[in-house]
Design a protein around this motif. Structure first.
Motif, short mmCIF file in Angstrom:
data_model
loop_
_atom_site.label_atom_id
_atom_site.label_comp_id
_atom_site.label_asym_id
_atom_site.label_seq_id
_atom_site.Cartn_x
_atom_site.Cartn_y
_atom_site.Cartn_z
N SER A 113 0.79 -1.30 -0.18
CA SER A 113 0.03 0.12 0.06
C SER A 113 0.77 1.14 -0.06
O SER A 113 0.49 2.07 0.78
N GLN A 150 0.21 1.45 -4.71
CA GLN A 150 -1.01 1.43 -4.75
C GLN A 150 -1.83 2.44 -5.63
O GLN A 150 -1.29 3.82 -5.62
N ASN A 152 -5.17 4.39 -6.90
CA ASN A 152 -6.75 4.67 -7.04
C ASN A 152 -7.22 4.60 -8.52
O ASN A 152 -7.42 5.46 -9.05
N GLU A 156 -12.48 6.93 -5.88
CA GLU A 156 -13.22 7.18 -4.99
C GLU A 156 -12.40 7.80 -3.92
O GLU A 156 -11.28 7.40 -3.63
N GLU A 158 -12.42 8.03 -0.73
CA GLU A 158 -12.13 7.39 0.75
C GLU A 158 -11.07 6.29 0.26
O GLU A 158 -10.64 5.81 1.18
N LYS A 159 -10.67 6.08 -1.05
CA LYS A 159 -9.62 4.98 -1.41
C LYS A 159 -8.39 5.67 -1.22
O LYS A 159 -8.11 6.86 -1.67
N SER A 160 -7.30 4.89 -0.91
CA SER A 160 -5.92 5.16 -0.77
C SER A 160 -5.49 5.04 -2.28
O SER A 160 -6.03 4.22 -2.97
N THR A 188 -4.51 -2.37 -6.54
CA THR A 188 -5.48 -1.50 -6.54
C THR A 188 -6.70 -2.23 -5.73
O THR A 188 -6.49 -3.61 -5.62
N ILE A 189 -7.56 -1.56 -4.90
CA ILE A 189 -8.72 -2.07 -4.59
C ILE A 189 -9.88 -1.76 -5.31
O ILE A 189 -10.04 -0.28 -5.43
N ALA A 191 -13.47 -0.92 -6.89
CA ALA A 191 -14.91 -0.59 -6.42
C ALA A 191 -15.72 -1.74 -6.18
O ALA A 191 -15.83 -2.56 -7.33
#
Length: 276
Positions: A113, A150, A152, A156, A158-160, A188-189, A191
């Motif tokens: 991250s 990481q 984004n 979003e 709120e996402k790092s 990545t995370i 959505a």
């Protein structure tokens, strides 16, 4: 330490069954034929007791890669579990937690991250201090600490993660300014709404974006695309991520079950082996 950590036989069976199921699903999600190895599975054990981790690290699975979201929890678990475990830090990382994490956990395999140069610099300082200490005591040379940058991809707030257009600069910083770190790739995370809304046969927009960013970064750095891994896909969307070329998936609740509230979580469970 681990000899004092009992494992419930019924819990071990449940965990083993769940892990086997995920591994089977990973294999089934691979393109056919595939010339690439199956993605690395990081079992995300946040807020779950060390007993669960030990159960999966023990035969027959002898699983190695485990992920944690909270720095203090990882530090506490790493201190009481076997050194062979390969820890991944996958949560939002505060700058002031970077150096202690890199310095105090010799078997920290990867930090996934990294989204700022100052965090990479602190990880570098922590790993450098650990390496110097080990050299003084002739404890052997540690390999570089792997890091993912990481990104984004969903936009979003709120996402790092760095914006896609800023990824190359941070990747270059890691490679050129942080000799004790190794750039493993991009993470990545996605959505969740996008993951749930992807029609069969279609690709998740976030995963496509990360793949495109990786390709651009590889071009700018002058390295082969396959040298930079893609870490993407969690419990709800890891099969979709694999179809988009993921090299690593991070799966938690599908293996470990529902998590407790953070205030109720225990680093180590007291299990009475005679009572299930």
């Amino acid at each position: 330490m681990t000899s004092e950590m009992p494992i419930s036989p019924s819990r071990a069976t449940t965990l083993s069954t769940n892990l086997s199921s995920v591994l089977t699903r990973i294999a089934s999600a691979l393109p056919t034929p595939s010339s690439f190895p199956p993605p690395r599975l990081v079992a995300v054990s946040k807020l779950k007791p060390a007993n669960d981790i030990l159960a999966l690290h023990s035969p027959p699975h002898s699983h190695l890669h485990f992920g944690e979201n909270y720095a203090q929890e990882l530090l506490e678990k790493a201190a009481i579990l076997p050194r062979e475990i390969r820890w991944h830090f996958i949560g939002a990382l505060q700058t002031n937690k970077c150096r202690p994490l890199a310095e105090q956990v010799p078997n920290l395999w990867c930090v996934e991250s990294v989204d700022a140069a100052k965090k990479a610099d602190q990880l570098q300082k922590g790993r450098e201090a650990l390496c110097q200490r080990r050299e003084e005591y002739d404890e052997g040379i540690l390999p570089p600490l792997r890091v993912f940058v990481q990104v984004n991809t969903s936009g979003e707030a709120e996402k790092s993660g760095v914006e896609p257009e800023d990824a190359a600069a941070l990747c270059r910083h890691v490679r050129e300014k942080c000799p004790r770190l190794r750039l493993q790739g991009l993470m990545t995370i996605g959505a969740i709404a996008r993951s749930r809304g992807v029609a069969e046969g279609k690709e998740n927009e976030d995963f496509v974006t990360l793949r495109e960013v990786r390709d651009r970064v590889a071009g700018e750095l002058g390295v082969a695309e396959e040298e930079l891994e893609l870490s993407m896909g969690m419990s709800e969307d890891f099969e979709s991520a694999i179809s988009c070329g993921s090299n690593e998936v991070r799966v938690g609740s599908t293996i470990f079950g529902e998590r407790p509230a953070k205030k109720d979580a225990k680093v180590k469970d007291d299990v009475d082996e005679g009572k299930e």
